[in-house]
Motif scaffolding. Structure first.
Motif, short mmCIF file in Angstrom:
data_model
loop_
_atom_site.label_atom_id
_atom_site.label_comp_id
_atom_site.label_asym_id
_atom_site.label_seq_id
_atom_site.Cartn_x
_atom_site.Cartn_y
_atom_site.Cartn_z
N VAL A 1 39.03 76.62 78.34
CA VAL A 1 39.20 75.19 78.16
C VAL A 1 40.13 74.70 79.25
O VAL A 1 41.34 74.92 79.20
CB VAL A 1 39.76 74.86 76.77
N GLN A 2 39.56 74.03 80.26
CA GLN A 2 40.31 73.67 81.46
C GLN A 2 40.82 72.23 81.40
O GLN A 2 40.32 71.39 80.64
CB GLN A 2 39.43 73.84 82.70
N GLU A 3 41.80 71.98 82.23
CA GLU A 3 42.39 70.64 82.38
C GLU A 3 42.39 70.28 83.86
O GLU A 3 43.16 70.87 84.64
CB GLU A 3 43.81 70.64 81.82
N PRO A 4 41.50 69.34 84.30
CA PRO A 4 40.51 68.61 83.52
C PRO A 4 39.25 69.45 83.30
O PRO A 4 39.04 70.44 84.01
CB PRO A 4 40.20 67.40 84.40
N PRO A 5 38.41 69.09 82.33
CA PRO A 5 37.22 69.88 82.04
C PRO A 5 36.16 69.73 83.13
O PRO A 5 35.93 68.62 83.63
CB PRO A 5 36.71 69.30 80.71
N PRO A 6 35.53 70.83 83.53
CA PRO A 6 34.47 70.76 84.55
C PRO A 6 33.13 70.37 83.90
O PRO A 6 32.48 71.18 83.24
CB PRO A 6 34.42 72.19 85.10
N LEU A 7 32.74 69.14 84.08
CA LEU A 7 31.52 68.62 83.46
C LEU A 7 30.64 67.96 84.53
O LEU A 7 31.11 67.59 85.60
CB LEU A 7 31.87 67.60 82.38
N TYR A 8 29.36 67.81 84.21
CA TYR A 8 28.42 67.14 85.11
C TYR A 8 28.40 65.65 84.79
O TYR A 8 27.82 65.23 83.78
CB TYR A 8 27.02 67.75 84.97
N GLU A 9 28.99 64.86 85.65
CA GLU A 9 29.18 63.44 85.36
C GLU A 9 27.87 62.66 85.34
O GLU A 9 27.79 61.59 84.72
CB GLU A 9 30.14 62.82 86.38
N HIS A 10 26.81 63.17 85.99
CA HIS A 10 25.55 62.43 86.04
C HIS A 10 24.66 62.72 84.83
O HIS A 10 23.60 62.11 84.69
CB HIS A 10 24.79 62.81 87.31
N LEU A 11 25.09 63.63 83.94
CA LEU A 11 24.35 63.91 82.72
C LEU A 11 24.92 63.08 81.57
O LEU A 11 26.08 62.68 81.60
CB LEU A 11 24.46 65.39 82.35
N THR A 12 24.09 62.86 80.55
CA THR A 12 24.63 62.28 79.32
C THR A 12 25.36 63.38 78.56
O THR A 12 25.19 64.58 78.83
CB THR A 12 23.52 61.71 78.43
N ALA A 13 26.17 62.98 77.60
CA ALA A 13 26.89 63.97 76.79
C ALA A 13 25.90 64.91 76.11
O ALA A 13 26.13 66.12 76.03
CB ALA A 13 27.76 63.27 75.75
N ASP A 14 24.78 64.37 75.62
CA ASP A 14 23.79 65.21 74.95
C ASP A 14 23.12 66.17 75.93
O ASP A 14 22.87 67.33 75.59
CB ASP A 14 22.74 64.35 74.26
N GLU A 15 22.84 65.71 77.14
CA GLU A 15 22.24 66.60 78.15
C GLU A 15 23.20 67.72 78.52
O GLU A 15 22.77 68.87 78.74
CB GLU A 15 21.85 65.79 79.39
N GLN A 16 24.50 67.41 78.59
CA GLN A 16 25.50 68.44 78.85
C GLN A 16 25.49 69.47 77.73
O GLN A 16 25.54 70.68 77.97
CB GLN A 16 26.87 67.81 78.97
N LEU A 17 25.44 69.02 76.48
CA LEU A 17 25.40 69.94 75.34
C LEU A 17 24.14 70.80 75.37
O LEU A 17 24.20 72.01 75.11
CB LEU A 17 25.46 69.15 74.03
N CYS A 18 23.00 70.18 75.68
CA CYS A 18 21.74 70.93 75.73
C CYS A 18 21.77 71.98 76.84
O CYS A 18 21.22 73.08 76.68
CB CYS A 18 20.56 69.98 75.92
N LEU A 19 22.41 71.65 77.96
CA LEU A 19 22.54 72.60 79.06
C LEU A 19 23.32 73.82 78.60
O LEU A 19 22.92 74.97 78.84
CB LEU A 19 23.23 71.93 80.25
N VAL A 20 24.44 73.60 77.95
CA VAL A 20 25.27 74.70 77.46
C VAL A 20 24.53 75.50 76.39
O VAL A 20 24.57 76.74 76.38
CB VAL A 20 26.60 74.16 76.91
N ALA A 21 23.82 74.80 75.52
CA ALA A 21 23.05 75.50 74.49
C ALA A 21 22.01 76.41 75.12
O ALA A 21 21.79 77.54 74.65
CB ALA A 21 22.38 74.48 73.57
#
Length: 203
Positions: free
Chosen positions: A77-97
């Motif tokens: 769990v990083q600070e700040p979190p490394p996320l894909y800003e061009h994805l929606t929150a749901d798309e980010q979750l689906c990617l991780v899933a």
């Protein structure tokens, strides 16, 4: 679980960590403390295999931190979190899933418990700091890792999310997982840690 011997990490001319030694047994929950700039976050990045040491030896479960076998064991769990800003929150979750072969529905349920239930269709880049923290936390721990590294996990969280994270940490601790966390808040980690690692520029 984690063995560190004579660790040295430099940032340019500055020695961030010098001859640092530590042993974290499996199933132990430890808090990393030290003054600002003492190398707390750097230590987590070394254990996670994201920063290579300039000298010394670090092993996690008997392997180098960047070994693929370790990546499957740990969550960071990083600070700040490394996320894909061009994805929606749901798309980010689906990617991780998809990466961890999990059910996206289960991640959505956990996200809703953190207060993200109405943000699934929002771009990650448009989320607030606290919402990004929640999403990053969920993505880093989705696979229920045996080793959890947390860098200021409570920063920017509302009371509901902070309690949800505390509940997760308590559950993982009771389950015998290994936790290494950096937190400036004594109250947030009360009852969650077994020991303390102190780092310092002159350690």
């Amino acid at each position: 679980m984690i063995d560190i011997k004579n660790l040295v990490v430099r940032r340019g001319e500055e020695c961030v960590l010098r001859d640092f030694d530590a042993h974290v047994p499996e199933g132990t929950s430890v808090r990393v403390t030290g003054p600002n700039g003492s190398g707390k976050s750097t230590l987590l990045r070394v254990i996670a295999g994201l920063t290579a040491p300039d000298a010394g030896q670090v092993t996690v479960a008997g392997h180098p931190p960047a070994d693929p076998a370790v990546r499957a064991l740990r969550g960071f769990v990083q600070e700040p979190p490394p996320l894909y800003e061009h994805l929606t929150a749901d798309e980010q979750l689906c990617l991780v899933a998809g990466v961890w072969r999990l059910r996206a529905r289960d991640l959505r349920d956990r996200a809703a418990a953190l207060g993200l239930g109405d943000r699934f269709d929002v771009l990650v880049g448009e989320l607030s700091l606290g919402q990004r923290k929640k999403l990053g936390y969920l993505c880093a721990t989705a696979h229920e890792p045996r080793l959890v590294l947390l860098d200021e996990p409570f920063n920017g969280l509302d009371a509901q999310a902070e309690q949800a994270v505390r509940d997760d940490l308590a559950r993982w601790r009771a389950d015998g997982r290994t936790l290494v966390l950096v937190s400036h808040s004594d109250a947030s980690v009360a009852g969650l840690v077994d020991d303390t690692l102190t780092v310092g520029a002159d350690a």
